[in-house]
Scaffold this motif. Structure first.
Motif, PDB file in Angstrom:
ATOM      1  N   ASP A 147      -7.120  50.834  32.726  1.00  0.00           N
ATOM      2  CA  ASP A 147      -5.639  50.426  34.189  1.00  0.00           C
ATOM      3  C   ASP A 147      -4.684  49.715  33.672  1.00  0.00           C
ATOM      4  N   VAL A 148      -3.519  49.793  32.906  1.00  0.00           N
ATOM      5  CA  VAL A 148      -2.603  49.382  31.984  1.00  0.00           C
ATOM      6  C   VAL A 148      -1.962  50.383  31.654  1.00  0.00           C
ATOM      7  N   PRO A 149      -0.557  50.142  32.640  1.00  0.00           N
ATOM      8  CA  PRO A 149       0.845  50.667  32.977  1.00  0.00           C
ATOM      9  C   PRO A 149       1.559  50.245  31.695  1.00  0.00           C
ATOM     10  N   SER A 150       2.800  51.071  30.738  1.00  0.00           N
ATOM     11  CA  SER A 150       3.441  51.232  30.194  1.00  0.00           C
ATOM     12  C   SER A 150       4.459  49.778  30.935  1.00  0.00           C
ATOM     13  N   LEU A 151       5.027  49.708  29.976  1.00  0.00           N
ATOM     14  CA  LEU A 151       6.227  48.593  30.478  1.00  0.00           C
ATOM     15  C   LEU A 151       7.477  49.100  31.023  1.00  0.00           C
ATOM     16  N   HIS A 152       7.416  49.928  30.787  1.00  0.00           N
ATOM     17  CA  HIS A 152       8.716  50.867  32.015  1.00  0.00           C
ATOM     18  C   HIS A 152       7.585  51.585  33.063  1.00  0.00           C
ATOM     19  N   GLU A 153       6.617  51.675  33.279  1.00  0.00           N
ATOM     20  CA  GLU A 153       5.902  52.022  34.087  1.00  0.00           C
ATOM     21  C   GLU A 153       6.076  51.088  35.340  1.00  0.00           C
ATOM     22  N   ALA A 154       5.314  49.343  35.210  1.00  0.00           N
ATOM     23  CA  ALA A 154       5.165  48.097  35.072  1.00  0.00           C
ATOM     24  C   ALA A 154       6.367  47.336  35.857  1.00  0.00           C
ATOM     25  N   GLU A 155       7.777  48.167  34.965  1.00  0.00           N
ATOM     26  CA  GLU A 155       8.659  48.025  35.837  1.00  0.00           C
ATOM     27  C   GLU A 155       9.254  48.014  36.904  1.00  0.00           C
ATOM     28  N   ARG A 156       9.202  49.354  37.319  1.00  0.00           N
ATOM     29  CA  ARG A 156       9.172  50.175  38.009  1.00  0.00           C
ATOM     30  C   ARG A 156       8.379  50.027  39.154  1.00  0.00           C
ATOM     31  N   LEU A 196       8.542  31.863  27.080  1.00  0.00           N
ATOM     32  CA  LEU A 196       7.561  32.964  28.022  1.00  0.00           C
ATOM     33  C   LEU A 196       7.557  33.358  26.515  1.00  0.00           C
ATOM     34  N   LEU A 197       6.638  34.196  26.510  1.00  0.00           N
ATOM     35  CA  LEU A 197       6.331  34.880  25.466  1.00  0.00           C
ATOM     36  C   LEU A 197       6.140  34.533  24.211  1.00  0.00           C
ATOM     37  N   ALA A 198       6.764  34.814  23.231  1.00  0.00           N
ATOM     38  CA  ALA A 198       6.846  34.601  21.603  1.00  0.00           C
ATOM     39  C   ALA A 198       7.789  35.699  20.781  1.00  0.00           C
ATOM     40  N   PRO A 199       7.562  34.827  19.557  1.00  0.00           N
ATOM     41  CA  PRO A 199       9.022  36.010  18.622  1.00  0.00           C
ATOM     42  C   PRO A 199       8.797  37.299  18.720  1.00  0.00           C
ATOM     43  N   GLY A 200       9.795  37.850  18.651  1.00  0.00           N
ATOM     44  CA  GLY A 200       9.583  39.586  18.499  1.00  0.00           C
ATOM     45  C   GLY A 200       9.146  40.424  19.744  1.00  0.00           C
ATOM     46  N   TYR A 201       8.589  39.116  21.132  1.00  0.00           N
ATOM     47  CA  TYR A 201       8.730  40.519  22.172  1.00  0.00           C
ATOM     48  C   TYR A 201      10.007  41.137  22.678  1.00  0.00           C
ATOM     49  N   PRO A 202      10.742  42.079  22.919  1.00  0.00           N
ATOM     50  CA  PRO A 202      11.365  42.861  23.438  1.00  0.00           C
ATOM     51  C   PRO A 202      11.943  42.280  24.843  1.00  0.00           C
ATOM     52  N   PRO A 203      13.686  41.454  24.691  1.00  0.00           N
ATOM     53  CA  PRO A 203      13.372  41.135  25.791  1.00  0.00           C
ATOM     54  C   PRO A 203      13.137  41.335  27.662  1.00  0.00           C
ATOM     55  N   ARG A 204      13.539  42.863  28.061  1.00  0.00           N
ATOM     56  CA  ARG A 204      12.075  43.768  28.628  1.00  0.00           C
ATOM     57  C   ARG A 204      10.989  42.998  28.802  1.00  0.00           C
ATOM     58  N   ALA A 205      10.273  43.326  28.084  1.00  0.00           N
ATOM     59  CA  ALA A 205       9.238  41.980  28.478  1.00  0.00           C
ATOM     60  C   ALA A 205       8.561  41.060  28.944  1.00  0.00           C
ATOM     61  N   VAL A 206       9.652  40.052  28.355  1.00  0.00           N
ATOM     62  CA  VAL A 206       9.755  38.791  29.321  1.00  0.00           C
ATOM     63  C   VAL A 206      11.135  38.922  30.422  1.00  0.00           C
ATOM     64  N   ARG A 207      11.395  40.242  30.717  1.00  0.00           N
ATOM     65  CA  ARG A 207      12.573  39.948  32.175  1.00  0.00           C
ATOM     66  C   ARG A 207      10.951  40.977  33.535  1.00  0.00           C
ATOM     67  N   VAL A 208       9.855  42.050  32.314  1.00  0.00           N
ATOM     68  CA  VAL A 208       8.594  42.175  33.402  1.00  0.00           C
ATOM     69  C   VAL A 208       8.253  40.843  33.831  1.00  0.00           C
ATOM     70  N   LEU A 209       7.398  40.046  33.033  1.00  0.00           N
ATOM     71  CA  LEU A 209       7.139  38.771  32.435  1.00  0.00           C
ATOM     72  C   LEU A 209       7.158  38.043  33.554  1.00  0.00           C
ATOM     73  N   GLU A 210       8.960  37.680  33.928  1.00  0.00           N
ATOM     74  CA  GLU A 210       9.529  36.589  34.828  1.00  0.00           C
ATOM     75  C   GLU A 210       9.280  37.197  35.794  1.00  0.00           C
ATOM     76  N   SER A 211       9.834  38.467  36.325  1.00  0.00           N
ATOM     77  CA  SER A 211       9.505  38.784  37.699  1.00  0.00           C
ATOM     78  C   SER A 211       7.759  38.946  37.857  1.00  0.00           C
ATOM     79  N   ALA A 212       6.801  39.208  37.354  1.00  0.00           N
ATOM     80  CA  ALA A 212       5.504  39.090  37.366  1.00  0.00           C
ATOM     81  C   ALA A 212       4.964  37.871  37.755  1.00  0.00           C
ATOM     82  N   ARG A 213       5.239  37.224  37.624  1.00  0.00           N
ATOM     83  CA  ARG A 213       5.219  35.363  37.689  1.00  0.00           C
ATOM     84  C   ARG A 213       6.201  34.818  38.818  1.00  0.00           C
ATOM     85  N   HIS A 214       6.858  35.639  38.766  1.00  0.00           N
ATOM     86  CA  HIS A 214       7.213  34.837  40.668  1.00  0.00           C
ATOM     87  C   HIS A 214       6.817  35.919  41.666  1.00  0.00           C
TER      88      HIS A 214
END
Length: 276
Positions: A147-156, A196-214
């Protein structure tokens, strides 16, 4: 006292830190010592046991264990955040899934069928607590994670979830959650993206994680979790036990969306590399 990620929605899961910084190390973007220090965080110690070739009960520090995983052929690390009835990110077998469910989190290796589950021991008085962590390594099934979505699916999904959360939380009078809970949420918002996250992660992943934690933080307040109504914090609105149960039922799908988004964000470095 044992602890799980559900104890505080404002805290990063330890398995998330291990996945993120382990991926940075395996990608050559962080040194072993820096990765180990980031995973350790404010904890007193982390040890790893059960790696292939270990003697019974043999323990290793994080720096050695991360290096050993790389030697074994591990190419990346993926986060799992399972809950009862939702084995998010897991692949089996049942023994590993059971341990991960009990902990509420786990890390699965990419390239070698291994998984790690943290056993967290919290100690010390309130306001001055620390923890020791024992990571138990076990063999897992070589199968797609559940049940793991892609980053695009998770953002939507999160965008839809945030809109729904705003409406629901307004109806549920979250403004009555009490000043202490709202101060905790405000402090969480001020943390920003830096940690949030670590070196090498795309900005989109940081944005999605921040929204998820919010979303997770808002839901904890609305459903009476840590720092919210029913969690020992004064509550401005009169809410009965049945009303609180109804809240949790209504908000449960949003909680699942937030967890799926967290997993997608932490796994983004591995997923985007494999998609190339």
């Amino acid at each position: 006292m044992l602890s799980t990620p559900a104890d505080n929605p404002y805290d990063e899961p330890r398995s998330g830190r291990l996945a993120a910084w382990g991926n940075a190390l395996l990608s050559g973007l962080a040194s072993p010592d820096d990765a180990a220090a980031a995973v350790l965080g404010a904890d007193e110690s982390h040890r790893v046991t059960g790696l292939p070739g270990d003697a019974e009960g043999e323990l290793h520090g994080l720096t050695w264990a991360l290096g050993r995983l790389r030697v074994l052929g591990v190419k990346g690390l993926r986060l799992a955040l399972p809950t009862a009835g939702h084995p998010l990110g897991l692949t089996g077998p049942a023994e590993f899934n059971g341990a991960a469910m009990a902990s509420g989190e786990a890390v699965l290796a990419v390239g070698v069928p291994l998984g790690l589950v943290p056993e967290v021991e919290v100690f010390g008085p309130a306001g001055d607590r620390s923890a020791t962590v024992l990571w138990r390594c076990r063999t897992v099934n070589d199968a797609p994670p559940a049940d793991v979505p892609s980053l695009h699916e998770a953002e939507r999904e999160l965008a839809d979830g945030l809109r729904e959360a705003t409406v629901l939380l307004s109806r549920l009078d979250v403004a009555g959650a009490g000043p202490q809970a709202l101060r905790a949420l405000d402090a969480y918002r001020r943390r920003g993206h830096a940690e949030l996250l670590a070196p090498g992660y795309p900005p989109r992943a940081v944005r999605v994680l921040e929204s998820a934690r919010h979303v997770a933080a808002l839901l904890a307040i609305a459903s009476g979790g840590p720092g919210g109504a029913g969690g020992g914090v004064e509550h401005g609105a009169a809410v009965s036990a049945s009303e609180m149960a109804a809240r949790r039922e209504v908000l449960a799908p949003l909680g699942r969306t937030a967890r799926r988004a967290q997993v997608a964000a932490y796994n983004a470095l591995v997923d985007e590399r494999d998609a190339r």
